[in-house]
Design a protein around this motif. Sequence first.
Motif, PDB file in Angstrom:
ATOM      1  N   GLY A 132       0.776  -1.235   0.000  1.00 23.01           N
ATOM      2  CA  GLY A 132       0.000   0.000   0.000  1.00 23.01           C
ATOM      3  C   GLY A 132       0.802   1.278   0.000  1.00 23.01           C
ATOM      4  N   HIS A 133       2.093   1.211  -0.315  1.00 22.02           N
ATOM      5  CA  HIS A 133       2.893   2.431  -0.301  1.00 22.02           C
ATOM      6  C   HIS A 133       2.471   3.407  -1.401  1.00 22.02           C
ATOM      7  CE1 HIS A 133       6.431   0.216   1.903  1.00 22.02           C
ATOM      8  NE2 HIS A 133       5.271   0.105   2.527  1.00 22.02           N
ATOM      9  N   ASP A 134       1.849   2.893  -2.460  1.00 19.53           N
ATOM     10  CA  ASP A 134       1.284   3.789  -3.477  1.00 19.53           C
ATOM     11  C   ASP A 134       0.222   4.689  -2.860  1.00 19.53           C
ATOM     12  OD1 ASP A 134      -0.166   1.348  -3.107  1.00 19.53           O
ATOM     13  OD2 ASP A 134      -1.339   1.758  -4.906  1.00 19.53           O
ATOM     14  N   CYS A 135      -0.576   4.126  -1.958  1.00 22.72           N
ATOM     15  CA  CYS A 135      -1.599   4.915  -1.258  1.00 22.72           C
ATOM     16  C   CYS A 135      -0.952   5.993  -0.400  1.00 22.72           C
ATOM     17  CB  CYS A 135      -2.455   4.008  -0.382  1.00 22.72           C
ATOM     18  SG  CYS A 135      -3.315   2.694  -1.262  1.00 22.72           S
ATOM     19  N   HIS A 136       0.093   5.621   0.331  1.00 23.12           N
ATOM     20  CA  HIS A 136       0.763   6.584   1.209  1.00 23.12           C
ATOM     21  C   HIS A 136       1.312   7.762   0.412  1.00 23.12           C
ATOM     22  CE1 HIS A 136       1.715   2.873   3.950  1.00 23.12           C
ATOM     23  NE2 HIS A 136       0.424   3.154   3.895  1.00 23.12           N
ATOM     24  N   MET A 137       1.967   7.469  -0.713  1.00 23.52           N
ATOM     25  CA  MET A 137       2.541   8.548  -1.525  1.00 23.52           C
ATOM     26  C   MET A 137       1.454   9.460  -2.082  1.00 23.52           C
ATOM     27  SD  MET A 137       5.700   6.723  -3.580  1.00 23.52           S
ATOM     28  CE  MET A 137       4.835   5.211  -4.050  1.00 23.52           C
ATOM     29  N   THR A 192       9.245  19.154  14.346  1.00 19.25           N
ATOM     30  CA  THR A 192       8.849  19.058  15.751  1.00 19.25           C
ATOM     31  C   THR A 192       7.785  17.981  15.949  1.00 19.25           C
ATOM     32  OG1 THR A 192       7.307  20.888  15.334  1.00 19.25           O
ATOM     33  CG2 THR A 192       9.437  21.430  16.332  1.00 19.25           C
ATOM     34  N   MET A 193       7.318  17.399  14.848  1.00 17.15           N
ATOM     35  CA  MET A 193       6.398  16.263  14.913  1.00 17.15           C
ATOM     36  C   MET A 193       6.457  15.517  13.593  1.00 17.15           C
ATOM     37  SD  MET A 193       2.228  16.127  15.419  1.00 17.15           S
ATOM     38  CE  MET A 193       1.387  14.525  15.441  1.00 17.15           C
ATOM     39  N   VAL A 194       6.408  14.186  13.674  1.00 14.24           N
ATOM     40  CA  VAL A 194       6.298  13.325  12.496  1.00 14.24           C
ATOM     41  C   VAL A 194       4.939  12.642  12.545  1.00 14.24           C
ATOM     42  CG1 VAL A 194       7.231  11.300  11.312  1.00 14.24           C
ATOM     43  CG2 VAL A 194       8.785  12.938  12.412  1.00 14.24           C
ATOM     44  N   PHE A 195       4.265  12.584  11.397  1.00 16.53           N
ATOM     45  CA  PHE A 195       2.950  11.940  11.357  1.00 16.53           C
ATOM     46  C   PHE A 195       2.808  11.122  10.084  1.00 16.53           C
ATOM     47  CE2 PHE A 195      -1.558  11.775  10.113  1.00 16.53           C
ATOM     48  CZ  PHE A 195      -2.087  11.161  11.244  1.00 16.53           C
ATOM     49  N   GLY A 196       2.106  10.008  10.216  1.00 16.76           N
ATOM     50  CA  GLY A 196       1.760   9.189   9.061  1.00 16.76           C
ATOM     51  C   GLY A 196       0.760   8.129   9.469  1.00 16.76           C
ATOM     52  N   MET A 197       0.152   7.495   8.464  1.00 18.81           N
ATOM     53  CA  MET A 197      -0.782   6.393   8.710  1.00 18.81           C
ATOM     54  C   MET A 197      -0.542   5.310   7.665  1.00 18.81           C
ATOM     55  SD  MET A 197      -4.393   8.077   9.929  1.00 18.81           S
ATOM     56  CE  MET A 197      -4.882   8.710   8.323  1.00 18.81           C
ATOM     57  N   ASP A 366      10.065   1.344   9.482  1.00 22.13           N
ATOM     58  CA  ASP A 366      11.219   2.107   9.959  1.00 22.13           C
ATOM     59  C   ASP A 366      10.957   3.600  10.081  1.00 22.13           C
ATOM     60  OD1 ASP A 366      11.312   2.803   7.264  1.00 22.13           O
ATOM     61  OD2 ASP A 366      13.466   2.455   7.045  1.00 22.13           O
ATOM     62  N   VAL A 367       9.706   4.034   9.904  1.00 23.49           N
ATOM     63  CA  VAL A 367       9.348   5.388  10.328  1.00 23.49           C
ATOM     64  C   VAL A 367       9.613   5.544  11.821  1.00 23.49           C
ATOM     65  CG1 VAL A 367       6.933   4.912  10.890  1.00 23.49           C
ATOM     66  CG2 VAL A 367       7.577   7.190  10.105  1.00 23.49           C
ATOM     67  N   ARG A 372      11.210   8.319  16.764  1.00 20.31           N
ATOM     68  CA  ARG A 372      12.102   8.312  17.929  1.00 20.31           C
ATOM     69  C   ARG A 372      12.995   9.550  17.950  1.00 20.31           C
ATOM     70  NH1 ARG A 372      16.288   3.385  18.860  1.00 20.31           N
ATOM     71  NH2 ARG A 372      17.146   4.271  16.946  1.00 20.31           N
ATOM     72  N   GLU A 373      13.424  10.000  16.781  1.00 20.18           N
ATOM     73  CA  GLU A 373      14.334  11.141  16.697  1.00 20.18           C
ATOM     74  C   GLU A 373      13.627  12.466  16.967  1.00 20.18           C
ATOM     75  OE1 GLU A 373      18.111  12.996  15.863  1.00 20.18           O
ATOM     76  OE2 GLU A 373      17.550  10.902  16.208  1.00 20.18           O
ATOM     77  N   PHE A 374      12.402  12.629  16.433  1.00 20.75           N
ATOM     78  CA  PHE A 374      11.760  13.941  16.453  1.00 20.75           C
ATOM     79  C   PHE A 374      10.460  13.993  17.252  1.00 20.75           C
ATOM     80  CE2 PHE A 374      13.943  13.673  12.232  1.00 20.75           C
ATOM     81  CZ  PHE A 374      14.945  14.601  12.503  1.00 20.75           C
ATOM     82  N   GLY A 375       9.882  12.847  17.584  1.00 21.92           N
ATOM     83  CA  GLY A 375       8.573  12.829  18.228  1.00 21.92           C
ATOM     84  C   GLY A 375       7.463  12.753  17.199  1.00 21.92           C
ATOM     85  N   GLY A 376       6.293  12.300  17.646  1.00 25.33           N
ATOM     86  CA  GLY A 376       5.151  12.190  16.754  1.00 25.33           C
ATOM     87  C   GLY A 376       4.452  10.857  16.916  1.00 25.33           C
ATOM     88  N   ILE A 377       3.594  10.522  15.951  1.00 30.94           N
ATOM     89  CA  ILE A 377       2.832   9.276  16.010  1.00 30.94           C
ATOM     90  C   ILE A 377       2.677   8.691  14.614  1.00 30.94           C
ATOM     91  CG2 ILE A 377       1.523   9.737  18.115  1.00 30.94           C
ATOM     92  CD1 ILE A 377      -0.777  10.739  16.385  1.00 30.94           C
ATOM     93  N   TYR A 378       2.519   7.375  14.584  1.00 33.21           N
ATOM     94  CA  TYR A 378       2.268   6.657  13.339  1.00 33.21           C
ATOM     95  C   TYR A 378       1.148   5.669  13.618  1.00 33.21           C
ATOM     96  CZ  TYR A 378       3.412   4.549   8.815  1.00 33.21           C
ATOM     97  OH  TYR A 378       3.380   4.106   7.509  1.00 33.21           O
ATOM     98  N   LEU A 379       0.111   5.691  12.779  1.00 32.08           N
ATOM     99  CA  LEU A 379      -1.131   4.987  13.061  1.00 32.08           C
ATOM    100  C   LEU A 379      -1.485   4.025  11.933  1.00 32.08           C
ATOM    101  CD1 LEU A 379      -3.114   8.177  14.164  1.00 32.08           C
ATOM    102  CD2 LEU A 379      -1.727   6.675  15.609  1.00 32.08           C
ATOM    103  N   LEU A 380      -2.559   3.272  12.141  1.00 34.54           N
ATOM    104  CA  LEU A 380      -3.129   2.419  11.105  1.00 34.54           C
ATOM    105  C   LEU A 380      -4.390   3.068  10.554  1.00 34.54           C
ATOM    106  CD1 LEU A 380      -2.813  -1.085  12.818  1.00 34.54           C
ATOM    107  CD2 LEU A 380      -1.388  -0.183  10.971  1.00 34.54           C
TER     108      LEU A 380
END
Length: 448
Positions: A132-137, A192-197, A366-367, A372-380
Amino acid sequence: MKTTSEASARVGDAVIYARIDEAVTDAAADLVRWRRHLHEHPELSNREAQTAAYLIEQLREIGVDDIRSGLAGHGIVATIRGRAVPQFDRRIALRADMDALPVKEATGLPYASRIEARGETGERVPVSHACGHDCHMAVVLAAARVLVSIRDVLPGEALVVFQPTEEGAPLDEEGGAQAMLDAGAFQGIEPTMVFGMHVSPLPRGVVGYRAGVQFAASSRVAVTFAGTQAHAAMPWLARDPLLAAAGFITAAASVTRTIEQTRPATVTLGHVEDIGRYNVVGEKVTVHGTLRCQDEATLANLKAALSVAAEGHATAQGCTVDVRFLQDVPALVNERAWIDAALPTLRRSTPRGLVFEVPPTMGYDDVSVFVREFGGIYLLFGVQDTQMAMDPSPRLEAAPGGRGMFANHHPGFYADEETLVDSVRIHCHVAVDHLTGLLDAGATAVGA
């Protein structure tokens, strides 16, 4: 506590959200077009050259302010500079991964991948975006378009990050999130924040979160047994590495019994590479696999147990062995403070408020390096025709009359394109709320 300037930024929030929602609707057609192009033209890890070129072309058309490219191979970081006054010292990074998998697509879609490429060991393999990386991009591209359209009211900067090689670099190569950091991808523009799903088989539109470990820690393992080659008719003259490998593969299945049951751990050996022939006892066999667990101490214990098993079976067959652990990835940990800060935004921006806590997964992403470096959240994020069944115990299953349920990396993995529009909206609301101070783990009282 709110600062005076941050409190004043709250006044126009309803107007900003309305502009986001309108711009997301306007971007829907481009979202589908981008996604289908990327889906039809997948590229393997560390080989994403044409994917990167396409993304850069779209980013230029969108009108971002700056583009850094060629990062750790084909990585891209584009900057959208807000123009609101006052400017706050915040910078959100929206991250998407770029690489595809050596999986033959079986979705039957008219834009299904028919691409083949040279695989890691030199053979021709089918390639598809089965994760699903096509969706993410496409989602992050669409979010960039939306944020550019409202940058006059953005009080900070938004980065759109396209990361290659999330699935792991080929053997003896480097790549991925850590390589982007090492290449200085964020030098001078540290978020100051990383975000993705990550798209998943959860029901369409569901946002799944977990405070704590969301994705597992991982390490790749390559175990090479070397012996003495001989004619198959005279095996007593050989030292057979295939026998050593076979014993090791069997033993590896029990390695997790050395780990306390309260600590989830898996060892999967997915590929055996042999140079030989049916009537030749070969000289060398390499077993490739992956280790998964939820903390670094358990990962170290798994490595030690596998090494002992490999040495023992090599010795038993008169062979030598080389055990290599490669591409370690830390667990993805969503800190409770970030989850608590994000939940109001997620519930407001997700249609029907479909935001639920989910169990951890043994998949890795590996996000985690960026978070870990900058803070934030990664979700489903759910994109399939599925539902939760409760009898006899809670489980995910295909919804009646739908397209079925197919996990990531399965040839039949699919994503509902209409639902991806909701993901764009969530990305943009998270970006705006962080830049205006409403979503900040260090200031959870902001906006309260």
